[in-house]
Enzyme design. Structure first.
Site, PDB file in Angstrom:
ATOM      1  CE1 TYR A  66      -3.541  -2.815   0.948  1.00 40.63           C
ATOM      2  CE2 TYR A  66      -4.368  -0.907  -0.257  1.00 40.63           C
ATOM      3  CZ  TYR A  66      -4.526  -2.216   0.185  1.00 40.63           C
ATOM      4  OH  TYR A  66      -5.643  -2.909  -0.175  1.00 40.63           O
ATOM      5  CD  GLN A 104     -16.118   0.961  -7.906  1.00 41.97           C
ATOM      6  OE1 GLN A 104     -15.992  -0.235  -7.690  1.00 41.97           O
ATOM      7  NE2 GLN A 104     -16.398   1.438  -9.110  1.00 41.97           N
ATOM      8  CB  VAL A 106      -8.014   4.339  -2.359  1.00 44.26           C
ATOM      9  CG1 VAL A 106      -9.247   3.531  -1.961  1.00 44.26           C
ATOM     10  CG2 VAL A 106      -7.015   3.471  -3.118  1.00 44.26           C
ATOM     11  CG  HIS A 122     -14.059   0.968  -2.218  1.00 47.22           C
ATOM     12  ND1 HIS A 122     -13.959   0.429  -3.478  1.00 47.22           N
ATOM     13  CD2 HIS A 122     -15.280   0.602  -1.743  1.00 47.22           C
ATOM     14  CE1 HIS A 122     -15.076  -0.248  -3.743  1.00 47.22           C
ATOM     15  NE2 HIS A 122     -15.877  -0.164  -2.720  1.00 47.22           N
ATOM     16  N   GLY A 190     -14.901   3.922 -16.152  1.00 42.77           N
ATOM     17  CA  GLY A 190     -13.664   3.238 -15.814  1.00 42.77           C
ATOM     18  C   GLY A 190     -13.758   2.260 -14.673  1.00 42.77           C
ATOM     19  CD  GLU A 218     -12.426  -4.521 -21.355  1.00 37.50           C
ATOM     20  OE1 GLU A 218     -12.422  -5.019 -20.205  1.00 37.50           O
ATOM     21  OE2 GLU A 218     -11.664  -4.875 -22.285  1.00 37.50           O
TER      22      GLU A 218
HETATM   23  C1  BV8 Z   1     -18.702  -5.658   1.911  1.00 34.17           C
HETATM   24  C2  BV8 Z   1     -10.020  -0.529  -1.765  1.00 34.17           C
HETATM   25  C3  BV8 Z   1     -20.090  -6.282   3.747  1.00 34.17           C
HETATM   26  C4  BV8 Z   1      -8.773  -1.241  -1.377  1.00 34.17           C
HETATM   27  C5  BV8 Z   1     -11.526  -2.132  -2.854  1.00 34.17           C
HETATM   28  C6  BV8 Z   1     -22.409  -9.397  -3.544  1.00 34.17           C
HETATM   29  C7  BV8 Z   1     -22.129 -10.297  -4.538  1.00 34.17           C
HETATM   30  C8  BV8 Z   1     -20.820 -10.846  -4.606  1.00 34.17           C
HETATM   31  C9  BV8 Z   1     -19.815 -10.512  -3.699  1.00 34.17           C
HETATM   32  C10 BV8 Z   1     -20.111  -9.620  -2.731  1.00 34.17           C
HETATM   33  C11 BV8 Z   1     -21.405  -9.077  -2.635  1.00 34.17           C
HETATM   34  N1  BV8 Z   1     -21.395  -8.235  -1.584  1.00 34.17           N
HETATM   35  C12 BV8 Z   1     -20.157  -8.232  -1.009  1.00 34.17           C
HETATM   36  C13 BV8 Z   1     -19.363  -9.068  -1.685  1.00 34.17           C
HETATM   37  C14 BV8 Z   1     -17.966  -9.295  -1.400  1.00 34.17           C
HETATM   38  C15 BV8 Z   1     -17.032  -8.263  -2.013  1.00 34.17           C
HETATM   39  C16 BV8 Z   1     -17.106  -8.248  -3.522  1.00 34.17           C
HETATM   40  O1  BV8 Z   1     -17.765  -7.450  -4.131  1.00 34.17           O
HETATM   41  N2  BV8 Z   1     -16.343  -9.182  -4.104  1.00 34.17           N
HETATM   42  C17 BV8 Z   1     -16.265  -9.212  -5.595  1.00 34.17           C
HETATM   43  C18 BV8 Z   1     -14.820  -9.447  -5.966  1.00 34.17           C
HETATM   44  C19 BV8 Z   1     -17.176 -10.217  -6.152  1.00 34.17           C
HETATM   45  N3  BV8 Z   1     -17.326  -6.923  -1.502  1.00 34.17           N
HETATM   46  C20 BV8 Z   1     -16.780  -6.558  -0.319  1.00 34.17           C
HETATM   47  O2  BV8 Z   1     -16.076  -7.287   0.370  1.00 34.17           O
HETATM   48  C21 BV8 Z   1     -17.107  -5.153   0.165  1.00 34.17           C
HETATM   49  N4  BV8 Z   1     -17.489  -5.168   1.543  1.00 34.17           N
HETATM   50  O3  BV8 Z   1     -19.496  -6.085   1.108  1.00 34.17           O
HETATM   51  O4  BV8 Z   1     -18.907  -5.629   3.283  1.00 34.17           O
HETATM   52  C22 BV8 Z   1     -19.701  -7.676   3.967  1.00 34.17           C
HETATM   53  C23 BV8 Z   1     -18.898  -7.932   5.066  1.00 34.17           C
HETATM   54  C24 BV8 Z   1     -18.571  -9.260   5.338  1.00 34.17           C
HETATM   55  C25 BV8 Z   1     -18.972 -10.297   4.460  1.00 34.17           C
HETATM   56  C26 BV8 Z   1     -19.756  -9.987   3.337  1.00 34.17           C
HETATM   57  C27 BV8 Z   1     -20.117  -8.652   3.110  1.00 34.17           C
HETATM   58  C28 BV8 Z   1     -15.850  -4.252   0.095  1.00 34.17           C
HETATM   59  C29 BV8 Z   1     -15.415  -4.055  -1.309  1.00 34.17           C
HETATM   60  C30 BV8 Z   1     -14.291  -3.010  -1.374  1.00 34.17           C
HETATM   61  C31 BV8 Z   1     -12.933  -3.628  -1.469  1.00 34.17           C
HETATM   62  N5  BV8 Z   1     -11.920  -2.600  -1.676  1.00 34.17           N
HETATM   63  N6  BV8 Z   1     -10.609  -1.139  -2.962  1.00 34.17           N
HETATM   64  C32 BV8 Z   1      -7.707  -1.114  -2.415  1.00 34.17           C
HETATM   65  O5  BV8 Z   1      -7.847  -0.209  -3.249  1.00 34.17           O
HETATM   66  O6  BV8 Z   1      -6.754  -1.889  -2.355  1.00 34.17           O
HETATM   67  S1  BV8 Z   1     -12.254  -2.797  -4.270  1.00 34.17           S
HETATM   68  C33 BV8 Z   1     -11.242  -2.302  -5.630  1.00 34.17           C
HETATM   69  O7  BV8 Z   1     -11.560  -3.159  -6.685  1.00 34.17           O
HETATM   70  C34 BV8 Z   1     -11.557  -0.948  -6.187  1.00 34.17           C
HETATM   71  O8  BV8 Z   1     -11.770   0.016  -5.215  1.00 34.17           O
HETATM   72  C35 BV8 Z   1     -12.814  -1.200  -6.999  1.00 34.17           C
HETATM   73  O9  BV8 Z   1     -13.929  -1.064  -6.235  1.00 34.17           O
HETATM   74  C36 BV8 Z   1     -12.705  -2.641  -7.334  1.00 34.17           C
HETATM   75  C37 BV8 Z   1     -12.684  -2.906  -8.792  1.00 34.17           C
HETATM   76  O10 BV8 Z   1     -11.871  -2.135  -9.416  1.00 34.17           O
HETATM   77  P1  BV8 Z   1     -12.265  -1.083 -10.578  1.00 34.17           P
HETATM   78  O11 BV8 Z   1     -12.127   0.246  -9.973  1.00 34.17           O
HETATM   79  O12 BV8 Z   1     -13.536  -1.384 -11.273  1.00 34.17           O
HETATM   80  O13 BV8 Z   1     -11.023  -1.395 -11.489  1.00 34.17           O
HETATM   81  P2  BV8 Z   1     -10.796  -2.655 -12.455  1.00 34.17           P
HETATM   82  O14 BV8 Z   1      -9.346  -2.772 -12.691  1.00 34.17           O
HETATM   83  O15 BV8 Z   1     -11.532  -3.843 -11.971  1.00 34.17           O
HETATM   84  O16 BV8 Z   1     -11.493  -2.144 -13.790  1.00 34.17           O
HETATM   85  C38 BV8 Z   1     -10.965  -1.030 -14.460  1.00 34.17           C
HETATM   86  C39 BV8 Z   1     -11.919  -0.738 -15.590  1.00 34.17           C
HETATM   87  O17 BV8 Z   1     -11.480   0.437 -16.257  1.00 34.17           O
HETATM   88  C40 BV8 Z   1     -11.973  -1.854 -16.625  1.00 34.17           C
HETATM   89  O18 BV8 Z   1     -13.334  -2.074 -16.978  1.00 34.17           O
HETATM   90  C41 BV8 Z   1     -11.177  -1.282 -17.809  1.00 34.17           C
HETATM   91  O19 BV8 Z   1     -11.699  -1.721 -19.043  1.00 34.17           O
HETATM   92  C42 BV8 Z   1     -11.434   0.206 -17.645  1.00 34.17           C
HETATM   93  N7  BV8 Z   1     -10.404   1.108 -18.186  1.00 34.17           N
HETATM   94  C43 BV8 Z   1      -9.063   0.907 -18.221  1.00 34.17           C
HETATM   95  N8  BV8 Z   1      -8.456   2.017 -18.750  1.00 34.17           N
HETATM   96  C44 BV8 Z   1      -9.438   2.918 -19.023  1.00 34.17           C
HETATM   97  C45 BV8 Z   1     -10.689   2.346 -18.662  1.00 34.17           C
HETATM   98  N9  BV8 Z   1     -11.853   2.981 -18.811  1.00 34.17           N
HETATM   99  C46 BV8 Z   1     -11.818   4.256 -19.348  1.00 34.17           C
HETATM  100  N10 BV8 Z   1     -10.649   4.883 -19.703  1.00 34.17           N
HETATM  101  C47 BV8 Z   1      -9.462   4.246 -19.569  1.00 34.17           C
HETATM  102  N11 BV8 Z   1      -8.345   4.880 -19.949  1.00 34.17           N
END
Ligand code: BV8
Length: 251
Positions: A66, A104, A106, A122, A190, A218
């Site tokens: 981090y 989302q 940080v 987040h 994004g 995408e």
């Molecule tokens: C919680 C901070 C209660 C830390 C992050 C329901 C269904 C399924 C699972 C769950 C559910 N509810 C809860 C869950 C569990 C879990 C979850 O969602 N798991 C997922 C993986 C399925 N959620 C949690 O745990 C949350 N807490 O629910 O608490 C609870 C408590 C106990 C038990 C159960 C529930 C907490 C979630 C937060 C975690 N922390 N970040 C850190 O930064 O290290 S999440 C982190 O990843 C980010 O903050 C963001 O939220 C997430 C995804 O990242 P993105 O920002 O979307 O980035 P990614 O790389 O994925 O995508 C980038 C995109 O940009 C792509 O689409 C790409 O094409 C595009 N792109 C790239 N370049 C460009 C672009 N677009 C435009 N222009 C460009 N140039």
């Protein structure tokens, strides 16, 4: 770019606008996304690093990871996508509308671009806290000397971010959900829209009858009405100019 004019018209008409952002909005600032080709997660399993369990098991590894991201965020600068979002806020507010930016991310780049009505779902990497007492500190610009870092109350310092399995700040989530449920337009910029509850905000806005628009290089699983495919740093300034020809995003 086809499809930009109907979105611009919807923005001009809107009384309430929400912008939801993810890591993709900071890619053009040189910060890696999570699941992109060279995303931070590629080298590191999120479950291994972004959880309280991982920190308990290896606070040195997690805090060093981090701190590397914190320094990268401090060294980065807002890009035209961040600036266009700040200008969009100004245009909506000047027209008497409601605006909410929900991120989302940080990395703190939205604030540095001038965004004011911002919810950080987040947390924020530039603030750390004692993992026992919760007391917050804002570290200086230099890297920590050693990892893990002793906190002010006998614990270790951890980033003030939300880890998987941790609850989001209730006030932030409530503000985001309220804005999503009462907006006319939601831009989803994004984000891969796979992490909850953030991803559910798109569903809430659509259910409230809002015009939902994805801006991404995408198409993602997000259930939106419009997709503007392209880099956020190119699409958003164009969308702001199409919506308000007199607008001049700073930067
Ligand atoms: C919680 C901070 C209660 C830390 C992050 C329901 C269904 C399924 C699972 C769950 C559910 N509810 C809860 C869950 C569990 C879990 C979850 O969602 N798991 C997922 C993986 C399925 N959620 C949690 O745990 C949350 N807490 O629910 O608490 C609870 C408590 C106990 C038990 C159960 C529930 C907490 C979630 C937060 C975690 N922390 N970040 C850190 O930064 O290290 S999440 C982190 O990843 C980010 O903050 C963001 O939220 C997430 C995804 O990242 P993105 O920002 O979307 O980035 P990614 O790389 O994925 O995508 C980038 C995109 O940009 C792509 O689409 C790409 O094409 C595009 N792109 C790239 N370049 C460009 C672009 N677009 C435009 N222009 C460009 N140039």
């Amino acid at each position: 770019m086809n499809g930009i004019e109907p979105v611009a018209a919807a923005l001009r008409r809107a009384r309430g606008v929400v912008v939801l952002t993810g890591a993709g909005v900071s890619v053009e600032s040189g910060l890696r996304s999570f699941r992109g080709r060279d995303g931070w997660w590629r080298g590191h399993d999120p479950a291994r690093l972004a959880t309280p369990e991982a920190f308990e098991a290896d606070p040195a590894l997690v805090s060093e990871w981090y701190d590397t991201r914190r320094l990268a965020a401090l060294a980065a600068a807002p890009n035209p996508a961040h600036e266009a979002i700040a200008e969009l806020e100004r245009q909506v507010v000047v027209a008497g509308g409601r605006f909410q930016l929900v991120t989302q991310n940080v990395d703190g780049l939205h604030q540095r671009a001038g965004s004011e009505r911002l919810v950080e779902l987040h947390g924020n990497l530039t603030v750390w806290r004692d993992h026992r007492s919760g007391r917050r500190v804002t570290p200086g610009p230099a890297a920590f000397e050693a990892y893990p870092v002793p906190g002010p109350d006998g614990g270790w310092l951890r980033p003030d971010v939300v880890w998987f399995g941790e609850f989001l700040p209730p006030a932030a989530l409530a503000a985001a959900a309220a804005a999503a449920a009462s907006c006319d337009v939601m831009l989803v910029v994004g984000t891969s829209a796979v992490v909850f509850p953030a991803a559910s905000l798109v569903v809430e806005a659509a259910a409230a009858g809002a015009v939902t628009v994805e801006v991404n290089v995408e198409a993602t699983p997000a259930a939106v009405g419009h997709r503007l495919i392209g880099a956020a740093g190119e699409v958003l300034p164009r969308l702001v100019r199409a919506s308000w020809p007199s607008a001049r995003p700073r930067g």
